[in-house]
Design a protein around this motif. Structure first.
Motif, PDB file in Angstrom:
ATOM      1  N   PHE A   1       5.151   3.228  -1.257  1.00  0.00           N
ATOM      2  CA  PHE A   1       5.981   4.229  -1.941  1.00  0.00           C
ATOM      3  C   PHE A   1       6.003   4.000  -3.447  1.00  0.00           C
ATOM      4  O   PHE A   1       5.978   4.946  -4.221  1.00  0.00           O
ATOM      5  CB  PHE A   1       7.402   4.243  -1.366  1.00  0.00           C
ATOM      6  CG  PHE A   1       7.475   4.946  -0.034  1.00  0.00           C
ATOM      7  CD1 PHE A   1       7.028   6.257   0.098  1.00  0.00           C
ATOM      8  CD2 PHE A   1       7.975   4.304   1.083  1.00  0.00           C
ATOM      9  CE1 PHE A   1       7.083   6.906   1.330  1.00  0.00           C
ATOM     10  CE2 PHE A   1       8.039   4.945   2.312  1.00  0.00           C
ATOM     11  CZ  PHE A   1       7.584   6.256   2.441  1.00  0.00           C
TER      12      PHE A   1
ATOM     13  N   MET B   1       3.631   2.611  -5.270  1.00  0.00           N
ATOM     14  CA  MET B   1       2.335   3.018  -5.820  1.00  0.00           C
ATOM     15  C   MET B   1       2.267   4.548  -5.906  1.00  0.00           C
ATOM     16  O   MET B   1       1.815   5.113  -6.910  1.00  0.00           O
ATOM     17  CB  MET B   1       1.204   2.496  -4.918  1.00  0.00           C
ATOM     18  CG  MET B   1      -0.174   2.833  -5.428  1.00  0.00           C
ATOM     19  SD  MET B   1      -1.451   2.290  -4.278  1.00  0.00           S
ATOM     20  CE  MET B   1      -1.209   3.415  -2.923  1.00  0.00           C
ATOM     21  N   THR B   2       2.736   5.212  -4.839  1.00  0.00           N
ATOM     22  CA  THR B   2       2.692   6.681  -4.821  1.00  0.00           C
ATOM     23  C   THR B   2       3.594   7.254  -5.911  1.00  0.00           C
ATOM     24  O   THR B   2       3.217   8.197  -6.598  1.00  0.00           O
ATOM     25  CB  THR B   2       3.124   7.211  -3.435  1.00  0.00           C
ATOM     26  OG1 THR B   2       2.369   6.538  -2.442  1.00  0.00           O
ATOM     27  CG2 THR B   2       2.890   8.696  -3.313  1.00  0.00           C
TER      28      THR B   2
ATOM     29  N   HIS C   1       1.951   6.884  -9.194  1.00  0.00           N
ATOM     30  CA  HIS C   1       0.858   7.847  -9.305  1.00  0.00           C
ATOM     31  C   HIS C   1       1.398   9.256  -9.571  1.00  0.00           C
ATOM     32  O   HIS C   1       0.903   9.963 -10.450  1.00  0.00           O
ATOM     33  CB  HIS C   1       0.030   7.836  -8.012  1.00  0.00           C
ATOM     34  CG  HIS C   1      -1.066   8.853  -7.998  1.00  0.00           C
ATOM     35  ND1 HIS C   1      -2.145   8.804  -8.850  1.00  0.00           N
ATOM     36  CD2 HIS C   1      -1.252   9.961  -7.243  1.00  0.00           C
ATOM     37  CE1 HIS C   1      -2.938   9.825  -8.621  1.00  0.00           C
ATOM     38  NE2 HIS C   1      -2.423  10.548  -7.655  1.00  0.00           N
ATOM     39  N   LEU C   2       2.426   9.631  -8.792  1.00  0.00           N
ATOM     40  CA  LEU C   2       2.980  10.980  -8.961  1.00  0.00           C
ATOM     41  C   LEU C   2       3.612  11.155 -10.342  1.00  0.00           C
ATOM     42  O   LEU C   2       3.539  12.220 -10.926  1.00  0.00           O
ATOM     43  CB  LEU C   2       4.016  11.274  -7.867  1.00  0.00           C
ATOM     44  CG  LEU C   2       3.434  11.499  -6.472  1.00  0.00           C
ATOM     45  CD1 LEU C   2       4.540  11.732  -5.465  1.00  0.00           C
ATOM     46  CD2 LEU C   2       2.464  12.674  -6.449  1.00  0.00           C
TER      47      LEU C   2
END
Lengths: 153, 304
Positions: free
Chosen positions: B30, B32-33, B36-37
């Motif tokens: 989560f 990392m996501t 990224h987002l």
């Protein structure tokens, strides 16, 4: 909700001849000799990196022995995306397999798991940013929605 | 603790360790996501900012181009000097227009043209400046000319500069040209795909003009004809581009068509010229409804 239909579910119903060549706690590997294809299905929600590496290391000699051209990675059972495992898989394992002549990769992601799909995207972006010397650009990598599509494409 | 219990405990410890690792991995996934987002979001904001800046530059540029185009083409105030009872309903699709009005005074006569260049927006506007320039050259180079002569000469220039110089261009102009002799109350009209409408005491007369396209090398024959009209005080003259009659709308989403336009003009003929402009605008907006405007619109009305 779409149901995840994994290689274990669907292969018996298909007309391809296949053989279960590896069976471990975290996954199974099927060989489709007539298609020069190997399918790896991870069977747990989460696979620790040691087990992940263990199954992929075991796959390598089979790819070499049977001159496998296509690798189908069935991730439909996974719920947790583990970036260090994926980095090893992308950066090292794929490079080694490329050296053996295997350039075609098909992947099936879990259905109705948006956070996993986004994590895959984030992970790919991170790898592309941090690892410049990969063979990814030389590979034919496609995401498919079913085992049938992955075999046929 | 017996052996069985110890084994069970070891199993549970292993299970717990696995779950802990799974939880940590999930947390990392989560994290990392999210990072990224956030980056994707930042990139999108940066792209949006860049697009807004580009859009502002382009809009400023096009708005300024409109000022330049207005210098070369006839605007309402200028038309009113010759025809005090007149209006121009000018509604470009995209700020600058392929439709234009040109005029010149020569030998005691007024020449007036309404042109509709193919396309709209910047290409249409550039073409309109070229056509206006050609019309100026034609009027300056000939001592005695008529609307049909102007169209014939314009045809040759369009052919030479647009068709012969480039195989990539397939553009042209539809044009209505009139010559007004105020002293003798005489009006000559010639058109290439653009008509003239005259309304006299409720009686509508439609002068269609030629069907041929300027610059089209297939049309070798003489295609522009002068129509002689004697006008009298109170006569209404209308010239227009095809934008208004081609507009889709109404309850069945069809074109407005010349037929409806003629009915509208007949209905409003008794009104003042300023009221007529408002009625035409209102009728267009009403007909268009929620549809997009499909073309530039230019309507010119004159009461003699």
């Amino acid at each position: 909700m779409d149901k995840n239909i994994t290689a274990t579910d669907v292969l018996p119903a298909l007309s391809y001849s296949y053989e279960l060549v590896i069976e471990k706690d975290c996954g199974k590997v099927f060989l489709l000799p007539d298609q020069d294809t190997l399918i790896c299905e991870l069977t747990k929600k989460y696979v620790p990196i040691e087990e992940f590496k263990e199954i992929f290391v075991a796959i390598s000699p089979i790819i070499e022995k049977h001159n496998i051209k296509k690798f189908v990675f069935d991730k439909q059972n996974l719920a947790v995306f583990h970036q260090p495992s994926m980095e090893w898989y992308f950066v090292h394992w794929k490079k080694d397999m490329y050296a053996l002549g295997m350039k075609t990769h098909r992947k099936i992601l879990p259905k109705d798991n948006l956070s996993f799909k986004m994590a895959v995207e984030a992970g790919r972006f991170k790898i592309a940013t941090e690892f410049k010397n990969t063979v990814v650009d030389k590979l034919d990598i496609q995401y498919k929605s079913s085992i049938q599509e992955a075999i046929a494409s | 603790m017996d052996e069985n219990e110890t084994t069970q405990l070891e199993k549970l410890k292993k299970e717990l360790s696995y779950l802990k690792e799974q939880y940590t991995s999930l947390e990392s996934m989560f994290q990392m996501t999210t990072v990224h987002l956030k980056k994707v979001q930042d990139d999108l904001y940066a792209s949006k900012k860049e697009l807004v800046e580009i859009n502002t530059d382009l809009t400023d540029s096009i708005n300024y181009a409109k000022l330049i185009q207005n210098v070369f083409t006839v605007q309402e105030q200028e038309l009113k000097k010759t025809f005090p009872n007149s209006f121009i309903f000018d509604s470009p699709k995209y700020v600058v227009s392929g439709d234009f009005i040109w005029s010149c005074d020569k030998n005691g006569k007024t020449y007036l043209a309404i042109g509709d260049c193919t396309g709209h927006g910047v290409p249409g506007a550039m073409l309109s400046i070229f056509i206006v320039n050609m019309l100026d050259q034609i009027s300056n180079s000939t001592s005695n000319t008529s609307p049909a002569d102007i169209i014939e000469k314009l045809d040759k220039r369009v052919q030479k500069y647009l068709y012969e110089n480039s195989s990539k261009l397939n553009d042209s102009v539809e044009i209505a040209v009139l010559e007004y002799d105020a002293k003798n109350q005489k009006l000559l009209f010639a058109g290439a795909k653009r008509p003239l409408i005259r309304i006299r005491e409720g009686d509508v007369k439609f002068f269609k003009g030629s069907n041929n396209i300027l610059g089209n090398s297939i049309s070798k024959f003489s295609f522009a004809e002068n129509n002689e009209l004697y006008v009298q005080k109170g006569d209404l003259i209308y010239l227009f581009s095809d934008g208004i009659v081609d507009q889709f709308g109404g309850s069945k989403n069809k074109k407005f068509l010349t037929k409806r336009f003629l009915v509208l003009l007949t209905e409003i003929a008794s009104l003042t010229i300023a009221c007529q402009e408002e009625k035409i605008k209102a009728a267009f907006i009403d007909w268009k409804g929620d549809n997009d405007q499909i073309d530039d619109i230019l309507v010119m009305g004159i009461r003699i």
